[in-house]
Design an enzyme around this catalytic site. Structure first.
Site, PDB file in Angstrom:
ATOM      1  N   ASP A   1       2.243  -4.955   8.436  1.00  0.00           N
ATOM      2  CA  ASP A   1       1.055  -4.113   8.312  1.00  0.00           C
ATOM      3  C   ASP A   1      -0.150  -5.045   8.161  1.00  0.00           C
ATOM      4  O   ASP A   1      -0.250  -5.791   7.184  1.00  0.00           O
ATOM      5  CB  ASP A   1       1.202  -3.192   7.095  1.00  0.00           C
ATOM      6  CG  ASP A   1       0.027  -2.236   6.941  1.00  0.00           C
ATOM      7  OD1 ASP A   1      -1.096  -2.604   7.328  1.00  0.00           O
ATOM      8  OD2 ASP A   1       0.228  -1.134   6.396  1.00  0.00           O
TER       9      ASP A   1
ATOM     10  N   PHE B   1       0.885  -1.170   0.000  1.00  0.00           N
ATOM     11  CA  PHE B   1       0.000   0.000   0.000  1.00  0.00           C
ATOM     12  C   PHE B   1       0.926   1.224   0.000  1.00  0.00           C
ATOM     13  O   PHE B   1       1.899   1.260   0.746  1.00  0.00           O
ATOM     14  CB  PHE B   1      -0.860  -0.038   1.267  1.00  0.00           C
ATOM     15  CG  PHE B   1      -1.943   1.003   1.303  1.00  0.00           C
ATOM     16  CD1 PHE B   1      -3.200   0.743   0.781  1.00  0.00           C
ATOM     17  CD2 PHE B   1      -1.703   2.249   1.862  1.00  0.00           C
ATOM     18  CE1 PHE B   1      -4.199   1.703   0.820  1.00  0.00           C
ATOM     19  CE2 PHE B   1      -2.705   3.219   1.895  1.00  0.00           C
ATOM     20  CZ  PHE B   1      -3.952   2.948   1.374  1.00  0.00           C
TER      21      PHE B   1
ATOM     22  N   TYR C   1     -10.704   0.655  10.748  1.00  0.00           N
ATOM     23  CA  TYR C   1     -11.958   1.012  10.070  1.00  0.00           C
ATOM     24  C   TYR C   1     -12.317   0.041   8.958  1.00  0.00           C
ATOM     25  O   TYR C   1     -13.327   0.194   8.305  1.00  0.00           O
ATOM     26  CB  TYR C   1     -11.904   2.451   9.518  1.00  0.00           C
ATOM     27  CG  TYR C   1     -10.662   2.786   8.705  1.00  0.00           C
ATOM     28  CD1 TYR C   1     -10.566   2.413   7.378  1.00  0.00           C
ATOM     29  CD2 TYR C   1      -9.600   3.474   9.283  1.00  0.00           C
ATOM     30  CE1 TYR C   1      -9.437   2.707   6.642  1.00  0.00           C
ATOM     31  CE2 TYR C   1      -8.467   3.779   8.553  1.00  0.00           C
ATOM     32  CZ  TYR C   1      -8.383   3.392   7.232  1.00  0.00           C
ATOM     33  OH  TYR C   1      -7.260   3.676   6.507  1.00  0.00           O
ATOM     34  N   LYS C   2     -11.480  -0.985   8.730  1.00  0.00           N
ATOM     35  CA  LYS C   2     -11.790  -1.985   7.705  1.00  0.00           C
ATOM     36  C   LYS C   2     -12.521  -3.146   8.385  1.00  0.00           C
ATOM     37  O   LYS C   2     -13.661  -2.986   8.802  1.00  0.00           O
ATOM     38  CB  LYS C   2     -10.500  -2.388   6.985  1.00  0.00           C
ATOM     39  CG  LYS C   2      -9.913  -1.201   6.191  1.00  0.00           C
ATOM     40  CD  LYS C   2      -8.552  -1.452   5.573  1.00  0.00           C
ATOM     41  CE  LYS C   2      -8.069  -0.188   4.867  1.00  0.00           C
ATOM     42  NZ  LYS C   2      -6.636  -0.245   4.512  1.00  0.00           N
TER      43      LYS C   2
ATOM     44  N   ARG D   1     -12.551  -5.014  -6.839  1.00  0.00           N
ATOM     45  CA  ARG D   1     -12.287  -5.660  -5.542  1.00  0.00           C
ATOM     46  C   ARG D   1     -13.596  -5.965  -4.828  1.00  0.00           C
ATOM     47  O   ARG D   1     -14.481  -5.122  -4.749  1.00  0.00           O
ATOM     48  CB  ARG D   1     -11.490  -4.719  -4.614  1.00  0.00           C
ATOM     49  CG  ARG D   1     -10.054  -4.563  -4.928  1.00  0.00           C
ATOM     50  CD  ARG D   1      -9.279  -4.019  -3.713  1.00  0.00           C
ATOM     51  NE  ARG D   1      -9.998  -2.999  -2.943  1.00  0.00           N
ATOM     52  CZ  ARG D   1      -9.552  -2.470  -1.815  1.00  0.00           C
ATOM     53  NH1 ARG D   1      -8.401  -2.883  -1.285  1.00  0.00           N
ATOM     54  NH2 ARG D   1     -10.230  -1.543  -1.179  1.00  0.00           N
TER      55      ARG D   1
HETATM   56  C1  LIG Z   1      -5.844   0.901   4.391  1.00  0.00           C
HETATM   57  C2  LIG Z   1      -4.361   0.780   4.516  1.00  0.00           C
HETATM   58  C3  LIG Z   1      -3.594   1.795   5.074  1.00  0.00           C
HETATM   59  C4  LIG Z   1      -4.257   3.087   5.453  1.00  0.00           C
HETATM   60  O1  LIG Z   1      -3.442   3.930   6.174  1.00  0.00           O
HETATM   61  P1  LIG Z   1      -4.103   5.229   6.848  1.00  0.00           P
HETATM   62  O2  LIG Z   1      -2.978   5.881   7.530  1.00  0.00           O
HETATM   63  O3  LIG Z   1      -5.197   4.745   7.730  1.00  0.00           O
HETATM   64  O4  LIG Z   1      -4.701   6.048   5.763  1.00  0.00           O
HETATM   65  C5  LIG Z   1      -2.235   1.566   5.246  1.00  0.00           C
HETATM   66  N1  LIG Z   1      -1.668   0.401   4.877  1.00  0.00           N
HETATM   67  C6  LIG Z   1      -2.396  -0.592   4.311  1.00  0.00           C
HETATM   68  C7  LIG Z   1      -1.741  -1.886   3.927  1.00  0.00           C
HETATM   69  C8  LIG Z   1      -3.758  -0.418   4.104  1.00  0.00           C
HETATM   70  O5  LIG Z   1      -4.470  -1.380   3.530  1.00  0.00           O
END
Ligand SMILES: *Cc1c(COP(=O)(O)O)cnc(C)c1O
Length: 411
Positions: free
Chosen positions: A212, A143, A237-238, A386
């Site tokens: 992560d 990400f 939040y996921k 997705r």
């Molecule tokens: C959703 C996601 C993020 C989001 O990071 P934020 O700081 O909450 O915006 C980071 N890393 C991964 C792998 C994600 O899927």
């Protein structure tokens, strides 16, 4: 099947009562997690397959927030830091998340965003690794935020970043490796990376592993403690349904906590925050991962949302997740005309998270039309559809309906 009757004009035709529809009904009838769906605010005529981006609202959260706002904030005001437990909420909510990711009590703290926690964890790991190690290995398909933060962390600590496919990381480890940052589940393809094997290889090379967990926590067992993971971060939040922008978490292995040298030593992490001393002295335990004043409203919404996990086994969640994604792929294969979509999600269960990603021409337009037809997934550029499967509130009939409506659009 809860389908058909609510279809608006122009929507996909009702699902035919064929063998796969009967199979969906049988799987739903045997599903021990099915009753959890009622805990969430969802619409019967919409299939929500985007809980891997924004989890659905647990129905009981608004009443709790009404109390937090009107009584704890409105009437108790500043007394709530003590009397309503606001001050200790980051560690308390961390302890609620810990069992879901296989962490011991006292190792997880909640606060800040995932991006900020990636920074804390990665710099903390590099500092623990020692000065003679000058490389940070990063998952090349990460990400984006993790990669951006890793570049900056490397510049600040005098290291360099090397980006590699997760499968190539073990062979690239060596005496120069300080730390390795990997996404447990790839957000684009849904690939589940090998956390136990990679972590063991990282340790054999004398380096530290930072994972992560954004797309794995709440979807599958992680086993942070069992696999000796050094640092981990993830968002809430996921799959954890904490609400838009709810605070993320930071895990620091218990035996690293006393040596964790945070790059963001805010006053909340001080051993005596209210001493207001000029000199920084780090606090003990998970609280060392704190920075500034916690985002109490979001944090308490998350705490309340975590009630849906009471009595839920993450192993049962994983079994259902795999069954759902298998069944969705079976339906897609049966209904969607050959050649219109290709799954980029790995087939073997050991390599699959809780989503299905389909490569598709004009994916953006297709997803817009699918959402209009009552199936909410999302689109990642350039060409990926997705579909996230959240086992607490998605059922097999939902998976079936999603495939039927996708097929209707692509036929
Ligand atoms: C959703 C996601 C993020 C989001 O990071 P934020 O700081 O909450 O915006 C980071 N890393 C991964 C792998 C994600 O899927």
């Amino acid at each position: 099947m809860k389908t058909g009757s609510s279809a608006a004009p122009g929507r996909a035709t009702p699902t035919p009562p064929d063998a796969l529809a009967r199979k969906a009904a049988a799987l739903d009838a045997a599903d021990e997690l099915a009753r959890h769906r009622d805990l969430f605010a969802l619409d019967d005529d919409v299939v929500y397959l985007d809980g891997n981006s924004l989890g659905a609202l647990p129905r009981h959260v608004p009443a709790r927030m009404q109390d937090v706002i009107t009584r704890e904030w409105g009437r108790l005001r500043i007394r709530s830091w003590e009397e309503s437990g606001w001050w200790t909420a980051p560690e308390r909510v961390g302890d609620r998340i810990a069992p879901l990711i296989g962490a011991d009590p006292g190792t997880v703290v909640v606060g800040d965003s995932t991006s900020v926690n990636v920074f804390k964890a990665l710099v903390g790991a590099v500092r623990l690794a020692g000065d003679d190690r000058d490389e940070i290995l990063v998952d090349a398909s990460t990400f984006p935020t993790d990669g951006y933060v890793a570049e900056s962390a490397a510049r600040m600590t005098g290291r360099r970043v090397r980006a590699l496919a997760p499968a190539d990381i073990p062979a690239a480890l060596g005496p120069r490796t300080a730390a390795v940052l990997v996404n447990h589940v790839d957000y684009r393809t849904g690939r589940l990376n090998d956390l136990p094997g990679t972590t063991a290889a990282v340790h054999a090379a004398g380096a530290l592993a930072v994972w992560d967990l954004c797309h794995s926590a709440g979807a599958l067992p992680v086993g942070l403690g069992a696999h000796g993971v050094d640092f981990a971060v993830g968002c809430t939040y996921k799959y954890l349904n904490g609400g838009p922008g709810s605070p993320a978490y930071l895990y620091v292995r218990a035996d690293h906590q006393d040596r964790f040298d945070t790059p963001l030593p805010g006053w909340n992490s001080h051993e005596d925050p209210f001493g207001m001393r000029a000199a920084y002295a780090p606090g003990k335990g998970a609280a060392r991962g704190r920075v500034g004043t916690p985002d109490i409203l979001s944090l308490l919404a998350l705490e309340s949302a975590l009630d849906v996990w009471d009595g839920v086994s993450i192993e049962a969640v994983r079994s259902k997740s795999l069954a759902l994604t298998d069944f969705f792929l079976e339906c897609v294969t049966a209904y969607v005309p050959a050649g219109r979509v290709t799954s980029v999600t790995p087939e073997p269960a050991a390599e699959r998270g809780s989503q299905v990603s389909l490569r598709c021409e004009n994916a953006g337009d297709v997803m817009r039309a699918l959402i209009a037809a009552g199936v909410v997934g999302d689109h990642r550029r350039p060409d990926v559809l997705r579909f996230g499967f959240t086992p607490l509130y998605v059922g097999f009939a939902d998976a079936h309906r999603a495939a039927v409506r996708l097929a209707a659009l692509l036929s």
